[in-house]
Design a protein around this motif. Structure first.
Motif, PDB file in Angstrom:
ATOM      1  N   GLY A 213       0.776  -1.230   0.020  1.00  0.00           N
ATOM      2  CA  GLY A 213      -0.048   0.011   0.079  1.00  0.00           C
ATOM      3  C   GLY A 213       0.964   1.400   0.043  1.00  0.00           C
ATOM      4  O   GLY A 213       1.777   1.372  -0.818  1.00  0.00           O
ATOM      5  N   VAL A 214       0.432   2.172   1.030  1.00  0.00           N
ATOM      6  CA  VAL A 214       1.099   3.500   0.881  1.00  0.00           C
ATOM      7  C   VAL A 214       1.554   3.866   2.589  1.00  0.00           C
ATOM      8  O   VAL A 214       0.649   3.401   3.286  1.00  0.00           O
ATOM      9  CB  VAL A 214       0.293   4.888   0.405  1.00  0.00           C
ATOM     10  CG1 VAL A 214       1.004   5.996   0.503  1.00  0.00           C
ATOM     11  CG2 VAL A 214       0.121   4.308  -0.943  1.00  0.00           C
ATOM     12  N   MET A 215       2.706   4.160   2.765  1.00  0.00           N
ATOM     13  CA  MET A 215       3.140   4.806   4.122  1.00  0.00           C
ATOM     14  C   MET A 215       3.066   6.144   4.119  1.00  0.00           C
ATOM     15  O   MET A 215       3.044   6.766   3.165  1.00  0.00           O
ATOM     16  CB  MET A 215       4.598   4.270   4.165  1.00  0.00           C
ATOM     17  CG  MET A 215       4.877   2.727   4.152  1.00  0.00           C
ATOM     18  SD  MET A 215       4.032   1.663   5.257  1.00  0.00           S
ATOM     19  CE  MET A 215       4.790   2.000   6.902  1.00  0.00           C
ATOM     20  N   THR A 216       2.793   6.555   5.412  1.00  0.00           N
ATOM     21  CA  THR A 216       2.662   8.074   5.657  1.00  0.00           C
ATOM     22  C   THR A 216       3.437   8.637   6.739  1.00  0.00           C
ATOM     23  O   THR A 216       3.492   7.615   7.838  1.00  0.00           O
ATOM     24  CB  THR A 216       1.334   8.526   5.632  1.00  0.00           C
ATOM     25  OG1 THR A 216       1.340   9.894   5.744  1.00  0.00           O
ATOM     26  CG2 THR A 216       0.708   7.875   6.898  1.00  0.00           C
ATOM     27  N   GLY A 217       4.012   9.638   6.870  1.00  0.00           N
ATOM     28  CA  GLY A 217       4.668  10.173   8.003  1.00  0.00           C
ATOM     29  C   GLY A 217       4.743  11.657   8.213  1.00  0.00           C
ATOM     30  O   GLY A 217       4.112  12.390   7.374  1.00  0.00           O
ATOM     31  N   GLU A 218       5.354  12.222   9.238  1.00  0.00           N
ATOM     32  CA  GLU A 218       4.902  13.670   9.412  1.00  0.00           C
ATOM     33  C   GLU A 218       6.247  14.192   9.642  1.00  0.00           C
ATOM     34  O   GLU A 218       7.122  13.623  10.214  1.00  0.00           O
ATOM     35  CB  GLU A 218       4.186  13.844  10.408  1.00  0.00           C
ATOM     36  CG  GLU A 218       2.795  13.195  10.360  1.00  0.00           C
ATOM     37  CD  GLU A 218       2.174  13.052  11.938  1.00  0.00           C
ATOM     38  OE1 GLU A 218       2.815  13.576  12.941  1.00  0.00           O
ATOM     39  OE2 GLU A 218       0.996  12.663  12.009  1.00  0.00           O
ATOM     40  N   ILE A 219       6.483  15.634   9.472  1.00  0.00           N
ATOM     41  CA  ILE A 219       7.474  16.491   9.886  1.00  0.00           C
ATOM     42  C   ILE A 219       6.867  17.598  10.571  1.00  0.00           C
ATOM     43  O   ILE A 219       5.861  18.064  10.216  1.00  0.00           O
ATOM     44  CB  ILE A 219       8.303  16.723   8.720  1.00  0.00           C
ATOM     45  CG1 ILE A 219       7.754  17.635   7.779  1.00  0.00           C
ATOM     46  CG2 ILE A 219       9.251  15.479   7.982  1.00  0.00           C
ATOM     47  CD1 ILE A 219       8.582  18.230   6.879  1.00  0.00           C
ATOM     48  N   ALA A 220       7.901  18.452  11.377  1.00  0.00           N
ATOM     49  CA  ALA A 220       7.245  19.648  12.122  1.00  0.00           C
ATOM     50  C   ALA A 220       8.471  20.561  12.088  1.00  0.00           C
ATOM     51  O   ALA A 220       9.533  20.139  12.358  1.00  0.00           O
ATOM     52  CB  ALA A 220       6.670  19.282  13.466  1.00  0.00           C
ATOM     53  N   HIS A 221       8.122  21.590  11.728  1.00  0.00           N
ATOM     54  CA  HIS A 221       8.853  22.758  11.910  1.00  0.00           C
ATOM     55  C   HIS A 221       8.519  24.159  11.870  1.00  0.00           C
ATOM     56  O   HIS A 221       7.282  24.063  11.546  1.00  0.00           O
ATOM     57  CB  HIS A 221       9.888  22.623  10.620  1.00  0.00           C
ATOM     58  CG  HIS A 221       9.151  22.583   9.398  1.00  0.00           C
ATOM     59  ND1 HIS A 221       8.668  23.636   8.687  1.00  0.00           N
ATOM     60  CD2 HIS A 221       9.034  21.319   8.642  1.00  0.00           C
ATOM     61  CE1 HIS A 221       8.139  23.516   7.536  1.00  0.00           C
ATOM     62  NE2 HIS A 221       8.496  22.171   7.474  1.00  0.00           N
ATOM     63  N   GLU A 222       9.171  25.246  12.046  1.00  0.00           N
ATOM     64  CA  GLU A 222       8.457  26.631  12.082  1.00  0.00           C
ATOM     65  C   GLU A 222       8.471  27.069  10.629  1.00  0.00           C
ATOM     66  O   GLU A 222       8.850  26.250   9.593  1.00  0.00           O
ATOM     67  CB  GLU A 222       9.498  27.505  12.492  1.00  0.00           C
ATOM     68  CG  GLU A 222       9.603  27.279  14.170  1.00  0.00           C
ATOM     69  CD  GLU A 222       8.242  27.784  14.658  1.00  0.00           C
ATOM     70  OE1 GLU A 222       7.693  28.634  14.543  1.00  0.00           O
ATOM     71  OE2 GLU A 222       8.187  26.981  15.907  1.00  0.00           O
ATOM     72  N   PRO A 223       7.622  27.928   9.973  1.00  0.00           N
ATOM     73  CA  PRO A 223       7.643  28.285   8.695  1.00  0.00           C
ATOM     74  C   PRO A 223       8.981  28.546   8.127  1.00  0.00           C
ATOM     75  O   PRO A 223      10.035  28.985   8.608  1.00  0.00           O
ATOM     76  CB  PRO A 223       6.738  29.710   8.675  1.00  0.00           C
ATOM     77  CG  PRO A 223       5.874  29.665   9.914  1.00  0.00           C
ATOM     78  CD  PRO A 223       6.807  28.770  10.822  1.00  0.00           C
ATOM     79  N   TRP A 224       8.841  27.965   6.710  1.00  0.00           N
ATOM     80  CA  TRP A 224      10.159  28.161   6.006  1.00  0.00           C
ATOM     81  C   TRP A 224      10.710  29.483   5.895  1.00  0.00           C
ATOM     82  O   TRP A 224      10.047  30.494   5.339  1.00  0.00           O
ATOM     83  CB  TRP A 224      10.079  27.711   4.480  1.00  0.00           C
ATOM     84  CG  TRP A 224      10.080  26.049   4.425  1.00  0.00           C
ATOM     85  CD1 TRP A 224       8.481  25.367   4.326  1.00  0.00           C
ATOM     86  CD2 TRP A 224      10.691  25.147   4.444  1.00  0.00           C
ATOM     87  NE1 TRP A 224       8.973  24.016   4.549  1.00  0.00           N
ATOM     88  CE2 TRP A 224      10.254  23.786   4.390  1.00  0.00           C
ATOM     89  CE3 TRP A 224      12.308  25.178   4.722  1.00  0.00           C
ATOM     90  CZ2 TRP A 224      10.785  22.596   4.680  1.00  0.00           C
ATOM     91  CZ3 TRP A 224      13.033  23.915   4.633  1.00  0.00           C
ATOM     92  CH2 TRP A 224      12.390  22.814   4.484  1.00  0.00           C
ATOM     93  N   PRO A 225      12.036  29.727   6.325  1.00  0.00           N
ATOM     94  CA  PRO A 225      12.623  31.018   6.051  1.00  0.00           C
ATOM     95  C   PRO A 225      13.208  31.186   4.737  1.00  0.00           C
ATOM     96  O   PRO A 225      14.502  30.957   4.416  1.00  0.00           O
ATOM     97  CB  PRO A 225      13.634  31.062   7.325  1.00  0.00           C
ATOM     98  CG  PRO A 225      14.213  29.473   7.315  1.00  0.00           C
ATOM     99  CD  PRO A 225      12.739  28.842   7.066  1.00  0.00           C
ATOM    100  N   LEU A 226      12.339  31.717   3.738  1.00  0.00           N
ATOM    101  CA  LEU A 226      12.821  31.435   2.356  1.00  0.00           C
ATOM    102  C   LEU A 226      13.610  32.679   2.035  1.00  0.00           C
ATOM    103  O   LEU A 226      13.499  33.836   2.418  1.00  0.00           O
ATOM    104  CB  LEU A 226      11.726  31.220   1.517  1.00  0.00           C
ATOM    105  CG  LEU A 226      10.951  29.881   1.645  1.00  0.00           C
ATOM    106  CD1 LEU A 226       9.604  30.012   0.545  1.00  0.00           C
ATOM    107  CD2 LEU A 226      11.600  28.639   1.475  1.00  0.00           C
TER     108      LEU A 226
END
Length: 272
Positions: A213-226
């Motif tokens: 099937g399909v695996m899922t995961g998460e990341i967490a961080h502040e808004p990207w400082p682009l």
């Protein structure tokens, strides 16, 4: 309906939307890893939806924006990567390139990875065997002179590091080569909610193919400082190497110098 009632209904709608957004962004699985993103380039191309659709699992909806699907290449360096709270001696630093697109599952937006090239064979094997992500080991070089970054990569494996678990999809023509030089040329900013750049970058869930099937995961961080960036791509056969259609338009590019983040364990999506 009077203006006071209208205002109340609008407030309730806004609160409901914010509540759904907070629930959607709330971590659902433990974030066991932490790392620092460094010297990263975002390169986003519009691409025909129908040409890309067959390359994404049927359980995921390929998203479009401004009339197109989008496919992106992101070269960057991860430093201080390891288990949260672990000592510095047990952590790694390595360059990486992601090839990804933009999808939804049951209304939840996320990223779908076609490939993850890692410039460290130990890390590539470990990630591939523990996460089932489509990981390749690659020979990479990253140099920096003042603010100018040079990044090059070539795959040294001809199949996923996850070959014991994957669906057997082979690497097609090409050696997974990528080479670029880039330099930021403007002030730091954050993408405005609702903008195309926000849509392309502000995603904290990811998906990857797996034999069942399909695996899922998460990341967490502040808004990207682009930052705006001047970038030259000298070579890129990553689309061909992954058996993907080639974009035929100019890309949108941006740069991020540094961002702390955490990552979750992966879980399998229940198939209906």
């Amino acid at each position: 309906m009077n203006s006071e009632q209208t205002s109340t209904n609008v407030d309730r709608t806004d609160r409901s939307r914010r509540g759904r957004r907070r629930r959607r962004d709330r971590p659902r699985t433990p974030h066991v890893a932490s790392m620092t993103w460094r010297d990263g380039l975002f390169v986003h191309w519009p691409i025909d939806h129908d040409a890309l659709r067959s390359h994404v699992p049927d359980s995921l909806r390929l998203e479009t924006r401004d009339g197109s699907a989008w496919i992106s290449v992101l070269p960057f360096v991860l430093s201080n990567a390891g288990i949260r709270g672990s000592p510095e001696l047990t952590r790694f630093a390595f360059p990486e390139i992601n090839v990804r697109t933009y999808v939804q599952y049951r209304g939840e937006p996320g990223l779908f990875f076609f490939s993850i090239d890692v410039g460290n064979p130990i890390v590539a094997t470990a990630i591939g065997r523990t996460t089932r992500l489509p990981v390749y080991n690659s020979r990479m070089h990253v140099g920096r002179a003042d603010d100018r970054v040079s990044f090059s990569s070539e795959r040294t494996t001809d199949r996923w590091q996850t070959d014991l678990f994957s669906d057997g999809r082979p690497t097609t023509d090409g050696r997974g080569r990528f080479s670029a030089s880039y330099e930021p040329d403007g002030a730091v900013y954050t993408a405005e909610p609702g903008s195309l750049e926000y849509w392309l970058t502000a995603r904290k869930r990811f998906y990857a193919p797996e034999s069942r099937g399909v695996m899922t995961g998460e990341i967490a961080h502040e808004p990207w400082p682009l930052r705006p960036v001047t970038a030259t791509i000298h070579e890129n056969d990553l689309f061909r190497s992954n058996g993907l259609p080639e974009p035929n338009a100019d890309p949108i590019v941006s740069y991020c110098e540094r961002l702390e983040m955490t990552g979750s364990i992966l879980r399998r999506i229940r198939q209906d």
